[in-house]
Structure formats: C-alpha cells, structure tokens
Design an enzyme around this catalytic site. Structure first.
Site, PDB file in Angstrom:
ATOM      1  N   LYS A  94      54.503   7.560  16.156  1.00 28.60           N
ATOM      2  CA  LYS A  94      54.886   7.620  17.568  1.00 28.60           C
ATOM      3  C   LYS A  94      55.389   9.017  17.941  1.00 28.60           C
ATOM      4  O   LYS A  94      55.120   9.503  19.049  1.00 28.60           O
ATOM      5  CB  LYS A  94      55.940   6.556  17.848  1.00 28.60           C
ATOM      6  CG  LYS A  94      55.413   5.134  17.673  1.00 28.60           C
ATOM      7  CD  LYS A  94      56.508   4.090  17.686  1.00 28.60           C
ATOM      8  CE  LYS A  94      55.939   2.705  17.472  1.00 28.60           C
ATOM      9  NZ  LYS A  94      56.982   1.658  17.348  1.00 28.60           N
ATOM     10  N   GLY A 113      57.014  -6.686  20.349  1.00 25.49           N
ATOM     11  CA  GLY A 113      56.846  -8.078  20.739  1.00 25.49           C
ATOM     12  C   GLY A 113      55.567  -8.286  21.522  1.00 25.49           C
ATOM     13  O   GLY A 113      55.059  -7.363  22.170  1.00 25.49           O
ATOM     14  N   GLU A 134      49.439   3.577  26.555  1.00 26.64           N
ATOM     15  CA  GLU A 134      50.859   3.420  26.848  1.00 26.64           C
ATOM     16  C   GLU A 134      51.550   2.520  25.836  1.00 26.64           C
ATOM     17  O   GLU A 134      52.701   2.765  25.434  1.00 26.64           O
ATOM     18  CB  GLU A 134      51.047   2.836  28.248  1.00 26.64           C
ATOM     19  CG  GLU A 134      52.494   2.654  28.671  1.00 26.64           C
ATOM     20  CD  GLU A 134      53.231   3.972  28.816  1.00 26.64           C
ATOM     21  OE1 GLU A 134      54.139   4.248  28.008  1.00 26.64           O
ATOM     22  OE2 GLU A 134      52.896   4.727  29.745  1.00 26.64           O
TER      23      GLU A 134
END
Length: 433
Positions: free
Chosen positions: A205, A307, A129
C-alpha cells in the site's frame, strides 16, 4: 427509452466479490440513475461452480479468461487476490480496451507500470481505490482533488490486523502471541498472518501511495519494511510512560539529501507515536491516512480499512466512475510518472530511536552507553533506568539523526560487555526534534 446496458464481469466471489454483487443487484435502479445506463452482470468467475453461492447459477463460470474476453463485457472487476493469475486477466482485459477495477494491492505494488502502460495504450480505465485502506477514499483525492497541489508526505495506519493487535496489547497488557491468537479467533488475522504482521501488506500500500503522491513509479521492493512480531508488552508500557503508543506506520515523504538532491522515502515499521498525534487515537481494525500538502495543509482520512462491505464500497465507487466514462465517452486519470524521483535508502532518512536494553547494574554503565551514541553524533533526548535484580533495564530515546548512524550505534551497543542484550529498537515518529 432504456440505454444499452454496460456489461460487468466480476472475478472472484469471496467476501468482497459477494458484497459487490449483492449491492449491485439490490440497488440496480440507483446505479442506473447515477450512471445513465443499467449495469448488467455478465458473469462471475469462481474456482469451482458448485454449491449455493447466493447468485444465479447461470452467472457462474470457472473460466475467467473466457469471461474477460466476451464481447458483451465492458468492465472487469478483479477481486481474486494473488498476483500471477490476476495479472494475466487484468492485462488481457486492458489490452482489449475494457476498463478494470481492482482491489489487488499486491498486484499493483508489483506491476503498476505494466498495467498503467497497457491501460494507456488501449485508452482503457484502470481504477484501484479499494487497494489501499478499504472504504477510505484516499487514492482518488491524491490523484484528482490534490492534482493541483504539491504533496510532501503521506503517512498512516493502513493495515487493520496489526492495528487491532497493537491496540489490544496496549489496552490489555497481553503479549504479542496471545493477542495474535485472539485476533485469529475473531477473524481479524488470517491463518497465515505473515503478510500483515511482517508489514508486507502495508508495504504494498505504501508503494501505491508513494507512486501517486510523488508522480514516480515505486514498487513494494523499494519500500523499507519491518513488522510487529518483536513488539513486547514492556515496549507498550514504556511507550505509555513516554506519553506515546505504538503503531505500524506506512510513511511516504519527500526529502532533500545533504547534497541538495530531492528524493522520496517509502517505509513501513512499528513506531512510537505521541498521544497528541492524530494517528495515536486510531484503534482496533480502523485505518487512517494523513496527507500533508503545501497549499491544502494537513488532511486526515479515517474509517474502515478492510472487510467485505467497506471494500466493496470503494470498488463500486470506481465502477460508477468507469461506467460513466463508458456511457459518456470520457476517461479516468492516467498514471502520472513525470517526476521520476529516486527512492532514498533507509540509512539516509532522519529518524529518532527508542532503544531498550538490559545492562549490568553497576557504576559507569550509563557513561559507556552514552559514549557509543556520541561517537556517531547521535544526541540523546531522554534516558530511563530501572533496576531489576542483578541487572537493569535502560531505555534511551534519541533526537533526530541519520538512520544509518542510529543503526551503527545499536550494533555497537550489542558488542559492549556491559550490555546484556538490546531488547527492542523502535523509531519515534510524529515529532520534529
């Protein structure tokens, strides 16, 4: 009675790995309650075992292969980055029947098939994920929540660095080089930003999203890719005059060729996006993905795309799922590749173009330029011309046409005597005309 701990190996202690270890340690009781058994960190692989890492020294090792092979390790969390070493470690873990959680989009985009085959053969779980859009849950909804639906399109902003740069350019009017430097100072851009600004990260991605959405193995090499390094302040200013902004988009969709063949498209490039489109308002380092399915309609996922803590959240969600499967004896979803659809070349895709060029400021130029579009059956939607001394700036926006025809038109424009130079060529997305 306390259940037997589930052993976890963490490979990497960078921004994401540090947050994974911190959250696991601070919320150990909660994780045990959610899973049914405690999670025990058996070891943390680092490049060098020295200095204060903020974790017990006895957990650190510079031998990740030995850690992965330990009998008391049930789940491996890979947050190293890179491809070659992680590939070997992940394959080793899967072949030993250990579940793997990875945030490594480059690895998955290149070796999805190999890893999925290894997981299926050993009946191990492979979760990822965190590999797409950080904390945003988009992989699991595509694999599970929409498993009973037909997904037709997945499009979005999946790279925070480029979105920060384009948003800042749009807001301040600064040029690309100046804004990239500011992104580096603020920590949004790497010392070598190539993977982000040239679209490689987004292409990885896109390959993952296309593979899941369309039940077909797609690699990063299948994805058409352009970056943002040629975007100018003038482009963004013109976009505003057209009620648009510019975003780096990853687009994966089903298409039907003129011969009636079903194909898929996977592409990454900067594009003009109308201000009334939901992706136009996604600014800064945030990500957003829009999914269009036949029964569910349009769904939008929005949030922190990168992040340490946000990405760790996605990693830990996968870890809980894998640990539950270990405790209760279940399995996660397997790779779905039954469709085996071919990836269409970029030239077959219907797109709209925005072309900005410097031209001679004299009579007949517009007619000469328009003729080049007409020769290839490319219909013009709007034309804007601004005089500038001895020359003029001409901006043309087209209707939908085959990308190959548009590309040929641009090439022909560059050969015209009346065209000084073609300054910018962008696609326009989010419209249907």
């Amino acid at each position: 009675m306390t259940s037997k701990p589930i052993g976890v190996a963490v490979l990497g202690l960078g921004n994401v790995g540090s947050e994974v270890v911190r959250i696991l340690t601070e919320n150990a009781a909660d994780f045990e309650a959610r899973i049914g058994a405690p999670l025990a960190i058996r070891g943390i692989a680092v490049r060098r075992v020295d200095g204060d890492r903020g974790v017990p020294t006895e957990l650190l090792t510079d031998d990740p292969a030995e850690l992965v092979g330990r009998d008391d390790v049930d789940i491996v969390v890979e947050v190293l980055g890179g491809i070659d070493i992680p590939r070997k470690l992940v394959l080793s873990a899967l072949e030993k029947g250990k579940s793997v959680i990875t945030a490594n989009k480059a690895l998955l985009a290149e070796y999805t098939g190999e890893l999925a085959d290894a997981a299926e053969k050993s009946r191990a779980d492979l979760y990822f994920e965190a590999a797409v859009a950080g904390a945003i849950p988009v992989v699991r909804p595509l694999m599970q929540s929409l498993a009973g639906d037909r997904v037709n399109k997945v499009a979005g902003i999946v790279n925070g660095t480029t979105n920060f740069i384009l948003s800042a350019m749009d807001e301040t009017g600064a040029d690309y080089a100046e804004t990239l430097a500011e992104a580096g100072r603020l920590g949004y851009a790497e010392a070598d930003p190539t993977a982000d600004v040239e679209g490689y990260d987004a292409a990885s991605k896109a390959a993952i999203l296309a593979s899941i959405a369309f039940h077909t193995r797609v690699t990063a090499g299948d994805v058409y890719r352009e970056g943002i390094s040629k975007i100018t302040a003038d482009d963004l200013e013109t976009a505003k005059s057209l009620d648009c902004t510019i975003k780096l988009l990853a687009i994966c969709e089903r298409i039907v060729t003129p011969k009636g063949k079903e194909r898929i498209s996977a592409r990454v490039y900067p594009a003009l996006v109308p201000l009334n489109h939901p992706l136009a308002s996604v600014n800064g380092a945030f990500n957003a993905v829009v999914v269009e399915a036949e029964a569910a309609g349009r769904l939008m996922f929005y949030g922190q795309g990168a992040g340490g803590a946000p990405t760790a959240s996605a990693v830990l969600g996968d870890l809980v799922m894998a640990a539950r499967n270990k405790f209760y004896g279940g399995r996660g979803p397997l790779e779905s590749k039954y469709a085996k659809l071919k990836v269409a070349p970029m030239g077959d895709i219907l797109t709209r173009y925005y072309v900005s060029m410097q031209v001679a400021d004299k009579p007949g130029v517009l007619a000469t330029v328009a003729a080049e579009f007409s020769k290839r059956d490319v219909s013009i939607s709007t034309v804007r011309q601004q005089g500038s001394g001895d020359g003029a700036r001409l901006v043309v926006v087209t209707h939908l046409a085959a990308d190959s025809a548009l590309s040929e038109t641009v090439a022909s424009l560059e050969q015209l005597d009346v065209v000084v130079n073609v300054a910018s060529v962008l696609r326009l997305e989010g419209t249907t005309v």
